[in-house]
Design a protein around this motif. Structure first.
Motif, PDB file in Angstrom:
ATOM      1  N   PRO A 162       0.844  -1.193   0.000  1.00  0.00           N
ATOM      2  CA  PRO A 162       0.000   0.000   0.000  1.00  0.00           C
ATOM      3  C   PRO A 162       0.886   1.252   0.000  1.00  0.00           C
ATOM      4  O   PRO A 162       1.948   1.268   0.643  1.00  0.00           O
ATOM      5  CB  PRO A 162      -0.783  -0.106   1.310  1.00  0.00           C
ATOM      6  N   ALA A 163       0.464   2.282  -0.701  1.00  0.00           N
ATOM      7  CA  ALA A 163       1.273   3.491  -0.855  1.00  0.00           C
ATOM      8  C   ALA A 163       1.622   4.142   0.477  1.00  0.00           C
ATOM      9  O   ALA A 163       2.654   4.799   0.592  1.00  0.00           O
ATOM     10  CB  ALA A 163       0.544   4.492  -1.743  1.00  0.00           C
ATOM     11  N   ARG A 164       0.779   3.967   1.501  1.00  0.00           N
ATOM     12  CA  ARG A 164       1.030   4.622   2.784  1.00  0.00           C
ATOM     13  C   ARG A 164       1.581   3.682   3.862  1.00  0.00           C
ATOM     14  O   ARG A 164       1.614   4.036   5.030  1.00  0.00           O
ATOM     15  CB  ARG A 164      -0.246   5.290   3.287  1.00  0.00           C
ATOM     16  N   LEU A 165       2.083   2.524   3.483  1.00  0.00           N
ATOM     17  CA  LEU A 165       2.667   1.590   4.440  1.00  0.00           C
ATOM     18  C   LEU A 165       4.037   2.096   4.885  1.00  0.00           C
ATOM     19  O   LEU A 165       4.890   2.415   4.052  1.00  0.00           O
ATOM     20  CB  LEU A 165       2.815   0.199   3.811  1.00  0.00           C
ATOM     21  N   HIS A 166       4.237   2.173   6.173  1.00  0.00           N
ATOM     22  CA  HIS A 166       5.531   2.631   6.698  1.00  0.00           C
ATOM     23  C   HIS A 166       6.575   1.523   6.614  1.00  0.00           C
ATOM     24  O   HIS A 166       6.245   0.333   6.645  1.00  0.00           O
ATOM     25  CB  HIS A 166       5.392   3.089   8.156  1.00  0.00           C
ATOM     26  N   VAL A 167       7.835   1.927   6.552  1.00  0.00           N
ATOM     27  CA  VAL A 167       8.939   0.979   6.494  1.00  0.00           C
ATOM     28  C   VAL A 167       8.909   0.036   7.696  1.00  0.00           C
ATOM     29  O   VAL A 167       9.093  -1.174   7.550  1.00  0.00           O
ATOM     30  CB  VAL A 167      10.304   1.711   6.396  1.00  0.00           C
ATOM     31  N   ALA A 168       8.661   0.560   8.893  1.00  0.00           N
ATOM     32  CA  ALA A 168       8.627  -0.285  10.094  1.00  0.00           C
ATOM     33  C   ALA A 168       7.616  -1.410   9.934  1.00  0.00           C
ATOM     34  O   ALA A 168       7.903  -2.576  10.251  1.00  0.00           O
ATOM     35  CB  ALA A 168       8.306   0.553  11.330  1.00  0.00           C
TER      36      ALA A 168
ATOM     37  N   VAL B  53      17.765   6.023   9.709  1.00  0.00           N
ATOM     38  CA  VAL B  53      16.430   6.479   9.341  1.00  0.00           C
ATOM     39  C   VAL B  53      15.430   5.922  10.356  1.00  0.00           C
ATOM     40  O   VAL B  53      15.492   4.747  10.706  1.00  0.00           O
ATOM     41  CB  VAL B  53      16.050   5.975   7.921  1.00  0.00           C
ATOM     42  N   LYS B  54      14.525   6.776  10.789  1.00  0.00           N
ATOM     43  CA  LYS B  54      13.439   6.322  11.667  1.00  0.00           C
ATOM     44  C   LYS B  54      12.371   5.723  10.766  1.00  0.00           C
ATOM     45  O   LYS B  54      11.704   6.431  10.014  1.00  0.00           O
ATOM     46  CB  LYS B  54      12.937   7.476  12.520  1.00  0.00           C
ATOM     47  N   SER B  55      12.239   4.408  10.842  1.00  0.00           N
ATOM     48  CA  SER B  55      11.410   3.694   9.864  1.00  0.00           C
ATOM     49  C   SER B  55       9.921   3.944  10.025  1.00  0.00           C
ATOM     50  O   SER B  55       9.145   3.617   9.123  1.00  0.00           O
ATOM     51  CB  SER B  55      11.712   2.197   9.917  1.00  0.00           C
TER      52      SER B  55
ATOM     53  N   GLN C  42       9.303   4.289  -0.629  1.00  0.00           N
ATOM     54  CA  GLN C  42      10.526   5.079  -0.763  1.00  0.00           C
ATOM     55  C   GLN C  42      11.780   4.214  -0.728  1.00  0.00           C
ATOM     56  O   GLN C  42      12.876   4.712  -0.972  1.00  0.00           O
ATOM     57  CB  GLN C  42      10.596   6.128   0.345  1.00  0.00           C
ATOM     58  N   LEU C  43      11.628   2.936  -0.411  1.00  0.00           N
ATOM     59  CA  LEU C  43      12.766   2.017  -0.379  1.00  0.00           C
ATOM     60  C   LEU C  43      13.138   1.502  -1.762  1.00  0.00           C
ATOM     61  O   LEU C  43      14.170   0.852  -1.914  1.00  0.00           O
ATOM     62  CB  LEU C  43      12.471   0.815   0.529  1.00  0.00           C
TER      63      LEU C  43
END
Length: 176
Positions: free
Chosen positions: A24-30, A63-65, A72-73
């Motif tokens: 999903p476009a808004r999924l955070h890296v963490a 980076v704070k994931s 962005q990864l």
């Protein structure tokens, strides 16, 4: 009725392995690391970038994931705390943390280790004050930071004493 969240394709390298995913476009890296890849060493604390528990290294930078989106990864290199030990052997940085008693509850430890790893990628030999400044973005409620700073300082001191090829091989996430 709301439209479904757009999906994004990404290809990234995580801990030396190429990963391709649709997220999903808004999924955070963490969340990507923990939920999609099962890399639960990346801890989640405040989810607002204040505590630093979720720090990972992206292209050599801390980076704070929780503040970065997984999309962005794409095309980037990610290191998590799982990349540090080799064959269940602590790497030199982790060994310094162990020997200096630089942890108590351990919740901040992955963030501290990855912040120190990013600092190691910068090269050089940081002063005690520079180490303190670098780790200031990771909150610890147990140790008072003294042993953490000492462990990181010791790691850098010992890496200077090792031959260059051995020091490069021991760099967290570096050449092996």
């Amino acid at each position: 009725m709301t439209a479904p969240e757009p999906l994004v394709e990404l290809t990234t390298t995580v801990n030396g392995e190429v990963v391709t995913a649709t997220v999903p476009a808004r999924l955070h890296v963490a969340d990507f690391l923990r939920q999609r890849l099962g890399l639960t060493g990346t801890h989640v604390g405040c989810e607002q970038g204040s505590c630093g528990m979720c720090t990972v290294v992206v292209d050599g930078e801390a980076v704070k994931s929780c503040l970065m989106l997984a999309c962005q990864l794409d095309g980037r290199n990610v290191q998590t705390v799982e990349s540090l030990a080799v064959d269940d052997e602590l790497n030199p940085l982790q060994q310094c943390f162990k020997e200096q008693h630089a942890l108590q509850c351990g919740f901040c430890t992955p963030g501290m280790l990855m912040t120190a790893t990013a600092l190691a990628h910068q090269g050089g030999h940081p002063s005690r004050e520079e180490i303190r400044e670098e780790i200031a973005g990771v909150l610890c409620r147990c140790t008072g930071y003294e042993n953490i700073v000492t462990a990181i300082e010791r790691y850098f001191a010992e890496s200077v004493e090792r031959p260059a090829d051995e020091a490069a091989a021991s760099l967290p996430g570096g050449a092996r």
